[in-house]
Design an enzyme around this catalytic site. Structure first.
Site, short mmCIF file in Angstrom:
data_model
loop_
_atom_site.label_atom_id
_atom_site.label_comp_id
_atom_site.label_asym_id
_atom_site.label_seq_id
_atom_site.Cartn_x
_atom_site.Cartn_y
_atom_site.Cartn_z
N GLY A 82 -48.43 -23.64 32.60
CA GLY A 82 -47.47 -22.94 31.75
C GLY A 82 -47.15 -23.72 30.49
O GLY A 82 -47.60 -24.85 30.31
N MET A 133 -44.34 -25.17 29.46
CA MET A 133 -43.66 -26.43 29.74
C MET A 133 -44.55 -27.34 30.57
O MET A 133 -44.59 -28.55 30.37
CB MET A 133 -42.33 -26.18 30.45
CG MET A 133 -41.20 -25.77 29.53
SD MET A 133 -40.74 -27.08 28.34
CE MET A 133 -40.06 -28.30 29.44
N LYS A 189 -39.06 -15.35 29.06
CA LYS A 189 -38.10 -15.97 29.99
C LYS A 189 -37.61 -14.91 30.96
O LYS A 189 -37.14 -13.85 30.55
CB LYS A 189 -36.93 -16.59 29.23
CG LYS A 189 -35.94 -17.32 30.13
CD LYS A 189 -34.93 -18.10 29.31
CE LYS A 189 -33.88 -18.76 30.20
NZ LYS A 189 -34.48 -19.68 31.19
N GLY A 216 -29.97 -21.02 32.29
CA GLY A 216 -29.29 -22.05 33.08
C GLY A 216 -28.43 -22.95 32.22
O GLY A 216 -27.36 -23.41 32.65
N HIS A 241 -33.69 -16.98 23.63
CA HIS A 241 -34.93 -17.50 24.17
C HIS A 241 -36.09 -16.56 23.88
O HIS A 241 -35.90 -15.39 23.52
CB HIS A 241 -34.83 -17.72 25.68
CG HIS A 241 -34.08 -18.95 26.07
ND1 HIS A 241 -32.70 -19.02 26.05
CD2 HIS A 241 -34.51 -20.17 26.48
CE1 HIS A 241 -32.32 -20.23 26.43
NE2 HIS A 241 -33.39 -20.95 26.70
N HIS A 242 -37.29 -17.06 24.09
CA HIS A 242 -38.51 -16.25 23.97
C HIS A 242 -38.46 -15.12 24.99
O HIS A 242 -37.77 -15.19 26.01
CB HIS A 242 -39.74 -17.13 24.20
CG HIS A 242 -39.70 -17.89 25.50
ND1 HIS A 242 -40.17 -17.36 26.69
CD2 HIS A 242 -39.20 -19.11 25.81
CE1 HIS A 242 -39.99 -18.24 27.67
NE2 HIS A 242 -39.41 -19.31 27.15
N ALA A 284 -48.27 -26.16 36.24
CA ALA A 284 -48.87 -27.09 35.27
C ALA A 284 -49.53 -26.40 34.09
O ALA A 284 -49.67 -27.01 33.02
CB ALA A 284 -49.89 -27.99 35.98
#
Length: 275
Positions: A16, A18, A168, A174, A164-165, A14
């Site tokens: 993070g 995202m 990752k 994915g 991506h950052h 929670a």
């Protein structure tokens, strides 16, 4: 007739990037109730997740024990949902634990191996518990993949670049793997070689899956999530690209997945399956 009870939602990861977006989205959804927030970061343990997410107090403290929160979710009138945005190293155990407790997982964490995915599919089916594994929650990505399927009817050569950052943990993404799988399911052979290639540096040509589609991964600060699908033919290049500029773009897909997973009795892979 009384309205249906709100869907109890537990958010794992929670605190993070995202996770914080999901906290805000769930807190604002009229048909959902934020029941629990899990995160292993000791700096946020015990704090109100609303304060951590920047949306004001929600009276939900950040806990570190997933299983006790899953138990709490099973005691609600309506079956709970666990949204997982954690780390590839722990996602399999998280999802299996949720299914074991009868809590329906919505999984945004990538990195599950084909063997783990198959095991979770069988476990969810035996438990008659819905589970959604979604490599990318963006509606735009789904549209890009559908456009790629149409393009593949006319192009025999294709490569994928995902960016991506640099925080990752897994590569390829994915989303890139899923895109290659979708193109591979069409039953055609891509990228027939015309020369004997030699890599001067290992990995220079990216990774190659069974679909014979090259995937190239870039990791840099300043990026969020981006993907290009590049088709080539004599005299022309056709490029499909999706860029994420704000993680809020994923939230409509996440909320849709939370609502849809309560109707499922088995594991479903991919956002396109529920649209």
């Amino acid at each position: 007739m009384a309205s249906q009870s709100p869907i109890p939602v537990v958010i794992n990861g929670a605190a993070g990037k995202m996770g914080r977006e999901v906290v805000k989205a769930v807190a604002q959804a009229d048909d959902m109730m934020l029941l629990g927030a899990i995160d292993t970061n000791p700096e946020v343990a015990g704090r109100d997740i609303g304060e951590v997410a920047g949306c004001g107090p929600l009276e939900v403290p950040v806990l570190t024990d997933l299983q006790s929160t899953l138990v709490m979710a099973t005691q609600e009138q309506q079956q709970g949902v666990m949204v997982d945005f954690t780390h590839p190293s722990g996602v399999y155990d998280n999802v299996r634990a949720a299914i074991a407790y009868g809590v329906r997982p919505v999984v945004g964490t990538t990195g599950l191996s084909p063997e783990q995915l198959q095991d979770l599919t069988e476990f969810a089916e035996k438990a008659s518990t819905g589970c959604l594994v979604v490599p990318n929650f963006s509606i735009g990505v789904v549209l890009m993949q559908q456009a790629a399927i149409q393009a593949s009817k006319y192009f025999d050569h294709v490569e994928i670049i995902e960016l991506h950052h640099n925080q990752k943990a897994d590569a390829p993404s994915g989303t890139a793997i899923k895109t290659a799988q979708m193109l591979g399911e069409l039953g055609k052979t891509y990228n027939q070689p015309i020369v004997n290639e030699e890599e001067k540096l290992a990995g220079a040509r990216g990774s190659t899956g069974s679909e014979n589609i090259r995937i190239h991964s870039v990791r840099l600060p300043g990026l969020i999530a981006h993907q290009e699908i590049i088709f080539g033919a004599p005299g022309q290049i056709y490029t499909l690209r999706h860029d994420t500029t704000d993680r809020a773009c994923y939230m409509p897909g996440v909320l849709l997945a939370i609502r849809k997973v309560t109707e499922l009795k088995s594991l479903v892979y991919g956002l396109e399956k529920i649209l």
